[in-house]
Design an enzyme around this catalytic site. Structure first.
Site, PDB file in Angstrom:
ATOM      1  N   ASP A 121       0.713  -1.363   0.544  1.00 53.58           N
ATOM      2  CA  ASP A 121       0.031   0.115  -0.087  1.00 53.58           C
ATOM      3  C   ASP A 121       0.563   1.464   0.077  1.00 53.58           C
ATOM      4  OD1 ASP A 121      -1.943   1.889   0.026  1.00 53.58           O
ATOM      5  OD2 ASP A 121      -2.199   1.641   2.361  1.00 53.58           O
TER       6      ASP A 121
ATOM      7  N   ASP B  12      -0.946   8.936 -12.043  1.00 52.99           N
ATOM      8  CA  ASP B  12      -0.481   7.582 -12.525  1.00 52.99           C
ATOM      9  C   ASP B  12       0.636   7.254 -13.023  1.00 52.99           C
ATOM     10  OD1 ASP B  12      -3.580   7.706 -12.703  1.00 52.99           O
ATOM     11  OD2 ASP B  12      -3.156   8.244 -14.719  1.00 52.99           O
TER      12      ASP B  12
ATOM     13  N   GLU C 112      -4.418   2.244  -4.906  1.00 53.31           N
ATOM     14  CA  GLU C 112      -2.434   1.941  -4.852  1.00 53.31           C
ATOM     15  C   GLU C 112      -2.066   1.152  -4.049  1.00 53.31           C
ATOM     16  OE1 GLU C 112      -4.141   4.590  -1.311  1.00 53.31           O
ATOM     17  OE2 GLU C 112      -5.080   4.254  -3.133  1.00 53.31           O
TER      18      GLU C 112
END
Length: 204
Positions: free
Chosen positions: A156, A173, A200
């Site tokens: 994460d 991105d 994410e």
């Protein structure tokens, strides 16, 4: 080639029967040669260039048969040759068209299979990172059912929302793509797999 040779030999049966027969109706037997041509071109569907060579040989056999048939006048012989030549041309055109359609159908089917394979691959990949998506992950877990040992790593990205909001979605991105590339570079081929688990989050 063997099929074409057999057809040529089969076309010699009517001439042999005609020339050895004493029947007054033997002259009509030459039409059987045309049936051999039609069988080879439209039923047996021998490859075009092979059947073309066979038909040229059969044409010679037909002309020789009429030339050696006693008692046949020139006008009927000419008429017979014209009808035979017409039947041969029509049969060859049909043979060419059938083979062309068969090859085209094969190519179209091959294209569809390739397209379906590409779509199948795309449907299992995350469009941004190129890693497997959730569908691909579910299938991977299903395939691992019963495995004695499986290591799972959940990643994460810290503070990603703040970075994404402050730098913009394009920068966010690019960040996800860069991390995905780093993860992909560390995978062992054949044993490891990586997936985008969430916004994410990545799962290895």
């Amino acid at each position: 080639g063997v099929q074409a040779a057999i057809v040529v030999m089969a076309s010699m049966i009517p001439p042999v029967l005609i020339l050895t027969s004493e029947s007054p109706w033997r002259e009509a037997g030459h039409h059987g040669i045309l049936l051999v041509v039609m069988f080879a071109t439209m039923i047996q569907r021998i490859r075009f260039w092979y059947v073309l060579a066979a038909v040229i040989a059969i044409e010679g056999i037909y002309i020789a048969t009429l030339a050696n048939l006693p008692g046949i006048a020139a006008p009927p012989a000419l008429s017979y040759n014209m009808v035979f030549a017409g039947g041969v041309i029509f049969s060859l055109v049909a043979s060419y068209n059938l083979e062309h359609e068969q090859r085209l159908a094969y190519l179209l089917g091959l294209r569809d299979r390739i397209t379906n394979s590409e779509l199948e691959t795309i449907s299992r990949a995350d469009p941004l990172t190129g890693l497997g998506n959730r569908r691909s992950l579910d299938e991977a877990f299903e395939a691992l059912r019963g495995e004695p040992e499986v290591a799972v790593l959940l990643l994460d990205i810290d503070h990603f929302k703040i970075y994404n909001d402050s730098q913009g979605h394009q920068a966010g991105d690019a960040c996800l793509k860069q991390i995905a590339d780093i993860i992909s570079a560390e995978l062992h081929d054949g044993t490891d797999a990586a997936f985008r688990f969430g916004g994410e989050e990545f799962l290895v």
